[in-house]
Design a protein around this motif. Structure first.
Motif: not given
Ligand code: NDP
Length: 330
Positions: A164, A183, A185, A246, A273
């Motif tokens: 997302v 991020t 990372r 989201c 979504s």
């Molecule tokens: P991804 O895993 O690709 O992205 C999530 C990102 O969140 C990670 O890459 C990381 O980013 C960050 N992250 C992960 N764990 C943690 C943590 N413990 N604390 C803080 N940041 C964290 O998932 P998606 O992009 O596919 O989905 C993201 C979220 O959106 C999910 O929760 C998903 O369920 C939700 N979603 C909801 C939808 C809706 O309809 N409302 C539809 C699609 C997704 P970084 O490394 O850059 O920090």
């Protein structure tokens, strides 16, 4: 197609043991629906990670074919809007959760759940967008409806290196927003700048409990993290701003106060979504075709093998996946 490969999730009633196996299904095994689709490409979203690993109650009917998104070609239709040969996209609607999903050569679904794939978008790119990218666009549309224009100030994206997040960063930057990418990372800072981020915000700045109101840092935000992060994002949103929520990658709770709402007129915009009406989906895809640079999309996309889906599911939950992942099915 007589029979076709499929991934099957099952759960033992007595022990609750969760298993994912590669198998073969025939058309007769599919669930009811008025359109049958030869699945060409799919993807791995966070929710797919939960379904592939059993770490969240996403699959609510067993056995199940997981996979919440597919792009494919119609092979049979009793629905007035679709005919054999149509190229279609499906995102959500409980597919891969309670209705057999994308990780199989064929899918049979309700035609009411499908949209026609825009001609500008290949099936692979449609899945590089997937639910994650279409949700990012829904969040941006919500901010626009709230009059969060580039002139209002920067927009923050949390979980920026995820699916997302990456698409939100790329689209917002192309629309002329100053994008702050949060991020955890630091090694992905260059990647995020290439997508168009103007500055990087360390995840740790937002993940620890903060004050009810902080310095006003952004006019809007796309938040895929939730929990304490979302509370801090709200507390640092400027007067009259808006946050599109989201996701829950950091937790499903929201330990916030009402201060940003009642003292700064900040709005919290909910994004769903899964059950979004078709007209909103079509609008989101029209805007993605217009506002997402496909070269950027290709750069943020990794292709994985069908055989590796469970491993990728574990990786996405561990926050190890950058951008978007696609998998060729048929
Ligand atoms: P991804 O895993 O690709 O992205 C999530 C990102 O969140 C990670 O890459 C990381 O980013 C960050 N992250 C992960 N764990 C943690 C943590 N413990 N604390 C803080 N940041 C964290 O998932 P998606 O992009 O596919 O989905 C993201 C979220 O959106 C999910 O929760 C998903 O369920 C939700 N979603 C909801 C939808 C809706 O309809 N409302 C539809 C699609 C997704 P970084 O490394 O850059 O920090």
């Amino acid at each position: 197609m007589t029979d076709f490969p499929a991934l099957i999730v099952s759960r033992d009633d007595a022990t609750k043991a969760y298993a994912v196996t590669r198998s073969r299904l025939s058309e007769a095994d599919l669930m009811p629906g008025d359109v049958t689709v030869a699945v060409e490409w799919s993807t791995v979203n966070y929710k797919d990670g939960l379904a592939l690993t059993g770490k969240g109650p996403v699959v609510r009917r067993f056995p199940m074919v997981p996979g919440i998104d597919f792009a494919g070609r119609v092979t049979a239709s009793g629905h007035p809007d679709f005919t054999v040969g149509d190229e279609v996209i499906l995102n959500g609607w409980g597919v891969g959760e309670v209705h057999f999903g994308a990780y199989a050569g064929l899918a049979r679904v309700k035609g009411d759940w499908l949209i026609k794939r825009p001609a500008e978008l290949s099936a692979r790119r449609a899945m590089a967008i997937g639910t994650a990218g279409y949700t990012a666009m829904l969040a941006i549309l919500a901010l626009e409806r709230h009059a969060i224009t580039p002139a209002r100030g920067p927009v923050l994206v949390t979980g920026a290196a995820g699916g997302v997040g990456s698409i939100a960063v790329a689209v917002l930057a192309r629309l002329g927003y100053t994008v702050l990418a949060s991020t955890g990372r630091p090694q992905e800072a260059d990647y995020l700048r290439q997508l168009g981020a103007g500055d990087i915000v360390e995840r740790s700045e937002l993940s620890a409990p903060g004050k009810p109101l902080g310095r006003e840092r952004w006019a809007g935000a796309v938040d895929s993290v939730g929990s304490t992060t979302l509370a801090n994002v709200l507390a640092q949103t400027s007067y009259g701003g808006a946050v599109a929520a989201c996701g829950l990658a950091g937790g499903a709770d929201l330990p916030a106060t009402v201060m940003p709402f009642i003292l700064r007129g900040v709005s919290l915009l909910g994004i769903d979504s899964v059950n979004a009406p078709i007209s909103i989906r079509e609008e989101a895809y029209r805007r993605l075709v217009r506002d997402l640079d496909f070269d950027q999309l290709d750069r943020l996309t990794t292709e994985v093998e069908f055989a590796d889906l469970v491993d990728v599911g574990h990786d996405i939950l561990a926050g190890k996946v950058r951008g978007r992942v696609v998998v060729k099915i048929g």
